[in-house]
Design an enzyme around this catalytic site. Structure first.
Site, mmCIF file in Angstrom:
data_model
loop_
_atom_site.group_PDB
_atom_site.id
_atom_site.type_symbol
_atom_site.label_atom_id
_atom_site.label_comp_id
_atom_site.label_asym_id
_atom_site.label_seq_id
_atom_site.Cartn_x
_atom_site.Cartn_y
_atom_site.Cartn_z
ATOM 1 N N ASN A 1 -3.885 29.417 -0.420
ATOM 2 C CA ASN A 1 -3.609 30.823 -0.717
ATOM 3 C C ASN A 1 -3.335 31.486 0.622
ATOM 4 O OD1 ASN A 1 -3.598 33.500 -1.391
ATOM 5 N ND2 ASN A 1 -5.773 33.618 -1.930
ATOM 6 N N TRP A 2 -2.053 31.721 0.868
ATOM 7 C CA TRP A 2 -1.672 32.234 2.192
ATOM 8 C C TRP A 2 -2.036 33.704 2.365
ATOM 9 C CZ3 TRP A 2 3.801 30.065 3.869
ATOM 10 C CH2 TRP A 2 3.712 28.668 3.975
ATOM 11 N N LYS A 3 -2.299 34.407 1.269
ATOM 12 C CA LYS A 3 -2.597 35.850 1.326
ATOM 13 C C LYS A 3 -1.432 36.586 2.013
ATOM 14 C CE LYS A 3 -7.425 34.715 1.060
ATOM 15 N NZ LYS A 3 -8.803 35.161 1.212
ATOM 16 N N HIS B 1 -7.181 37.466 -8.198
ATOM 17 C CA HIS B 1 -7.971 37.167 -7.000
ATOM 18 C C HIS B 1 -8.890 38.357 -6.711
ATOM 19 C CE1 HIS B 1 -8.975 36.488 -2.800
ATOM 20 N NE2 HIS B 1 -8.693 35.221 -3.024
ATOM 21 N N GLU C 1 -9.511 39.886 -4.111
ATOM 22 C CA GLU C 1 -8.881 40.913 -3.268
ATOM 23 C C GLU C 1 -7.966 41.809 -4.097
ATOM 24 O OE1 GLU C 1 -7.380 38.151 -0.359
ATOM 25 O OE2 GLU C 1 -9.438 37.735 0.266
ATOM 26 N N GLU D 1 -14.503 31.572 -7.138
ATOM 27 C CA GLU D 1 -14.590 31.980 -5.742
ATOM 28 C C GLU D 1 -15.669 33.044 -5.571
ATOM 29 O OE1 GLU D 1 -10.607 31.227 -3.566
ATOM 30 O OE2 GLU D 1 -10.431 33.127 -4.599
ATOM 31 N N GLY E 1 -13.581 34.016 3.143
ATOM 32 C CA GLY E 1 -13.226 34.464 4.490
ATOM 33 C C GLY E 1 -14.422 34.727 5.402
ATOM 34 N N SER F 1 -14.135 29.777 1.843
ATOM 35 C CA SER F 1 -14.432 29.095 3.110
ATOM 36 C C SER F 1 -14.436 27.566 2.999
ATOM 37 C CB SER F 1 -15.762 29.591 3.686
ATOM 38 O OG SER F 1 -15.691 30.978 3.978
ATOM 39 N N GLY G 1 -8.033 29.522 1.542
ATOM 40 C CA GLY G 1 -7.369 30.614 2.255
ATOM 41 C C GLY G 1 -7.108 30.248 3.698
HETATM 42 P P1 PGA Z 1 -10.984 31.471 2.381
HETATM 43 O O1 PGA Z 1 -10.206 32.188 1.168
HETATM 44 O O2 PGA Z 1 -10.759 29.987 2.201
HETATM 45 O O3 PGA Z 1 -10.343 32.005 3.618
HETATM 46 O O4 PGA Z 1 -12.425 31.835 2.250
HETATM 47 C C1 PGA Z 1 -10.212 31.646 -0.104
HETATM 48 C C2 PGA Z 1 -9.491 32.550 -1.071
HETATM 49 O O5 PGA Z 1 -9.669 33.779 -0.986
HETATM 50 O O6 PGA Z 1 -8.750 32.073 -1.946
#
Ligand code: PGA
Length: 250
Positions: A10-12, A95, A97, A167, A173, A213, A234
């Site tokens: 997931n590149w965000k 997600h 976010e 998640e 993150g 993470s 991510g």
């Molecule tokens: P992260 O993000 O691996 O940086 O914790 C995962 C995600 O939000 O999909």
């Protein structure tokens, strides 16, 4: 039949179109694993060059979001037909976010899930609790509610082909990966919930990822759990580490 693992980046909101192509060229030789479906979920503007860049490789390109209407006056949104026409087969839906910063709710998640299926796009449906919810012991109740609403009016065949990403928000993150036991416990609870809504066959077929993470060092143990069918990654998906994560069993 054993479930095939699916490991998605997931590149965000990272990587310009030209950076995207560069990263794909770097990762291409590193993410070869015949046991795993490998997916890069990229920003909308990167989708077309990314689809071109992965041609001839095992990498599939997914989207990070999609709107729940077919088309029309929804300035700034991306429609399901735009995604399918561009060659996208998967889309991340709901997600944390998106829920936190863009006011997505269980109800809009459900609408998006239904619309994705209508267009033959597989949704990666995200769920996950906050730290407060975990500390108050309501994690499983909360996740079950998210799942039940996300799957409203989803047919058994559709559900069987879906992907769920568990998640925990406190693990995203932060470098604080859930313990293997915590991740397995919730992924099993999600599978049990799917069995309740549908039946054992649907529950046995749906794929459930862990995200939060995930790193090259945590991936092998996480992905070896009976109810964890891969990961949504991510930060670590933007570097060579993603190759080690995809090749977790080598
Ligand atoms: P992260 O993000 O691996 O940086 O914790 C995962 C995600 O939000 O999909």
């Amino acid at each position: 039949m054993p479930r095939r693992k699916i490991i998605a980046g997931n590149w965000k909101m990272n990587m310009t179109p030209s950076e995207a192509v560069e990263l794909i060229e770097t990762l291409k030789p590193l993410v070869v694993n015949e046991d795993v479906d490998v997916l890069f979920c990229v920003p909308a503007i990167d989708i077309i060059p990314a689809v071109e860049a992965v041609k001839g490789s095992n990498i599939m390109i997914g989207a990070e979001n999609m709107y729940f209407e077919d088309k029309g006056a929804f300035t700034g949104e991306i429609s399901p037909a735009m995604l399918t026409d561009a060659g996208v087969k998967y889309v991340i839906i709901g997600h944390s976010e998106r829920r936190e910063y863009f006011a997505e709710t269980d109800e809009t998640v459900n609408k998006k899930v239904l619309k994705a299926f209508e267009y033959g796009i597989t949704p990666i449906i995200c769920c996950g609790e906050t730290l407060t919810q975990r500390e108050q012991g309501v994690t499983i109740d909360f996740i079950r509610q998210q799942i039940k609403i996300a799957f409203l009016n989803v047919t058994p065949d559709q559900a069987a082909s879906a992907v769920i990403a568990y998640e925990p928000i406190w693990a995203i993150g932060t470098g604080k990966v859930a313990t293997t036991q915590q991740a397995q416990e919730v992924c099993k609870a999600i599978r049990d919930c799917i069995a309740e809504i549908y039946d054992d066959a649907v529950a046995a077929s749906i794929r459930i990822q862990y995200g939060g993470s995930v790193s090259a060092s945590s991936a092998p143990e996480l992905f070896a759990q009976p109810d964890i069918d891969g990961g949504l990654v991510g930060g670590a998906s933007l570097k060579a580490d993603f190759g080690q994560i995809v090749c977790y069993n080598k």
